[in-house]
Design a protein around this motif. Sequence first.
Motif, PDB file in Angstrom:
ATOM      1  N   LEU A 301       0.951  -0.825  -0.183  1.00  0.00           N
ATOM      2  CA  LEU A 301       0.176   0.344   0.043  1.00  0.00           C
ATOM      3  C   LEU A 301       0.586   1.404   0.195  1.00  0.00           C
ATOM      4  N   TRP A 302       1.523   0.897   0.823  1.00  0.00           N
ATOM      5  CA  TRP A 302       2.715   2.030   1.675  1.00  0.00           C
ATOM      6  C   TRP A 302       3.209   2.711  -0.101  1.00  0.00           C
ATOM      7  N   ALA A 303       3.518   1.658  -0.820  1.00  0.00           N
ATOM      8  CA  ALA A 303       4.729   1.804  -2.147  1.00  0.00           C
ATOM      9  C   ALA A 303       3.685   2.173  -3.178  1.00  0.00           C
ATOM     10  N   LYS A 304       2.214   2.440  -3.757  1.00  0.00           N
ATOM     11  CA  LYS A 304       2.153   2.884  -4.473  1.00  0.00           C
ATOM     12  C   LYS A 304       1.433   4.474  -4.506  1.00  0.00           C
ATOM     13  N   ASP A 305       1.319   4.951  -3.156  1.00  0.00           N
ATOM     14  CA  ASP A 305       1.651   6.364  -2.575  1.00  0.00           C
ATOM     15  C   ASP A 305       2.162   6.776  -0.982  1.00  0.00           C
ATOM     16  N   MET A 306       3.622   6.831  -1.081  1.00  0.00           N
ATOM     17  CA  MET A 306       3.744   7.254   0.509  1.00  0.00           C
ATOM     18  C   MET A 306       3.210   8.097   0.869  1.00  0.00           C
ATOM     19  N   LYS A 307       3.003   9.652   1.369  1.00  0.00           N
ATOM     20  CA  LYS A 307       2.230  10.081   1.401  1.00  0.00           C
ATOM     21  C   LYS A 307       0.756   9.528   0.965  1.00  0.00           C
ATOM     22  N   ALA A 308       0.165   9.433   0.697  1.00  0.00           N
ATOM     23  CA  ALA A 308      -1.574   9.739   0.282  1.00  0.00           C
ATOM     24  C   ALA A 308      -1.955   8.249   0.810  1.00  0.00           C
ATOM     25  N   ASN A 309      -1.081   7.334   0.820  1.00  0.00           N
ATOM     26  CA  ASN A 309      -0.774   5.840   1.785  1.00  0.00           C
ATOM     27  C   ASN A 309      -0.837   5.377   2.802  1.00  0.00           C
ATOM     28  N   TYR A 310      -0.129   7.065   3.933  1.00  0.00           N
ATOM     29  CA  TYR A 310       0.507   6.230   4.988  1.00  0.00           C
ATOM     30  C   TYR A 310       0.111   6.146   5.960  1.00  0.00           C
ATOM     31  N   ALA A 311      -1.483   7.032   6.204  1.00  0.00           N
ATOM     32  CA  ALA A 311      -2.535   6.296   7.390  1.00  0.00           C
ATOM     33  C   ALA A 311      -2.885   4.599   6.859  1.00  0.00           C
ATOM     34  N   GLU A 312      -3.749   4.790   5.487  1.00  0.00           N
ATOM     35  CA  GLU A 312      -3.946   3.809   4.992  1.00  0.00           C
ATOM     36  C   GLU A 312      -3.091   2.148   5.591  1.00  0.00           C
ATOM     37  N   ALA A 313      -1.563   2.454   5.389  1.00  0.00           N
ATOM     38  CA  ALA A 313      -0.856   1.472   5.860  1.00  0.00           C
ATOM     39  C   ALA A 313      -0.416   0.739   6.853  1.00  0.00           C
ATOM     40  N   GLN A 314      -0.709   1.961   7.997  1.00  0.00           N
ATOM     41  CA  GLN A 314      -0.313   1.657   9.245  1.00  0.00           C
ATOM     42  C   GLN A 314      -1.800   1.527   9.866  1.00  0.00           C
ATOM     43  N   LYS A 315      -2.673   1.848   9.133  1.00  0.00           N
ATOM     44  CA  LYS A 315      -3.675   0.240  10.016  1.00  0.00           C
ATOM     45  C   LYS A 315      -3.536  -0.708   8.663  1.00  0.00           C
ATOM     46  N   THR A 316      -3.070  -1.107   7.938  1.00  0.00           N
ATOM     47  CA  THR A 316      -3.214  -2.341   7.644  1.00  0.00           C
ATOM     48  C   THR A 316      -2.261  -2.952   8.477  1.00  0.00           C
ATOM     49  N   VAL A 317      -1.304  -2.290   8.616  1.00  0.00           N
ATOM     50  CA  VAL A 317      -0.502  -2.813   9.389  1.00  0.00           C
ATOM     51  C   VAL A 317      -0.824  -3.490  10.697  1.00  0.00           C
ATOM     52  N   ALA A 318      -1.476  -2.252  11.963  1.00  0.00           N
ATOM     53  CA  ALA A 318      -2.334  -3.025  13.150  1.00  0.00           C
ATOM     54  C   ALA A 318      -3.063  -3.830  12.731  1.00  0.00           C
ATOM     55  N   ALA A 319      -3.630  -3.739  12.027  1.00  0.00           N
ATOM     56  CA  ALA A 319      -4.730  -5.077  11.399  1.00  0.00           C
ATOM     57  C   ALA A 319      -4.270  -6.024  11.588  1.00  0.00           C
ATOM     58  N   ARG A 320      -3.038  -6.321  10.767  1.00  0.00           N
ATOM     59  CA  ARG A 320      -2.516  -7.912  10.804  1.00  0.00           C
ATOM     60  C   ARG A 320      -2.226  -8.436  12.263  1.00  0.00           C
TER      61      ARG A 320
END
Length: 336
Positions: A301-320
């Motif tokens: 997720l982060w790789a696709k857009d480091m700025k726009a997807n930052y929070a979503e990537a954090q949510k994803t690792v917390a969900a794992r």
Amino acid sequence: MSIEDLESIALAMVAPGKGIIAIDESTKTIAKRFESVGIENTEENRRAYRELLLTAPGLNEHISGAILYDETIRQSTRDGVPFTQVMKKLGIIPGIKVDKGPVPLAGFPGDVVTEGLDGLRERLAEYAKLGAQFAKWRAVINISEDNPSSTAIEANCHALARYAALCQEAGLVPMVEPEVIMDGDHSIDVSYEVHEAVLRSLFNALYEQNVMLEGAILKVSMVIPGKDAEEQAEVEEVAEATVRVLKSTVPASLPGIVFLSGGQTDEQSTAHLNAMNRIGPHPWPLSFSYGRAMQQAALKLWAKDMKANYAEAQKTVAARAKENGQAALGRWTGGK
Ligand SMILES: O=P(O)(O)OC[C@H]1O[C@](O)(COP(=O)(O)O)[C@@H](O)[C@@H]1O
């Protein structure tokens, strides 16, 4: 540090419903992970990525500790706060990878042995000063027609035990990691036999080196068929075989066992851990210390857009972390 202190750190690492996030990829390994998603392997990208993971909101609800790499334990957040301080505040125990990686074992084609004992006493003292409370050393055991040799098993277990004794001397909990590699077309039975031989040799070596098991953690692979095996195994079969081999080789005095993910998919790694805990209780908590299976979705997720997807990537690792925390209790309801 007393054995009681080491034991209480070890127990905190495997607290109920919590596990470890492994973010200790060496520069060579993180290069591979970054390359697969098109991220440039610069020091700043590595720092930013590790900050994203460590500061993911809610991560600490299911994560007790994180394994760092030499570069990472010296790094800080964008705002200049050392990672170890951030972790302390969040209640995430800092750990450090201290092995120097596997090299070919002379005389035994296909086998490798992990290096890193020279100067280890001094390095451990420095890491303890930097705030590490546990350390990790990974031995790699390859399976093929001719591997592993008993010499490779013994050499790796001897090194693991020497490292573990040095850790305890330095006041760090050793996380001893023998990884039986999933590459190959071997059956689940062969994986079982190799795990059994490795774990027997390991606990023998730990005993010989006077390592106090009460102040150590085992990080191990699961008993699983090779990636290219014709016959893959059911989740329950992997869980049953893994628990069986652990029960027959690992003393009950060990505070806990955590698993690596080793190339399993996210879902497999969580399902296997969950299934093992559902057939408990066991003599030790069984939890996770996943690298790829914790990170890969967030990294993509982060790789696709480091700025726009930052929070979503954090949510994803917390969900794992949450899913694996549930699996550590046998209460994961996903995948159904
Ligand atoms: O080859 P390296 O750089 O030492 O990294 C090996 C990785 O394997 C692990 O031991 C387990 O990771 P996985 O869960 O991805 O298999 C990690 O702690 C570590 O980052």
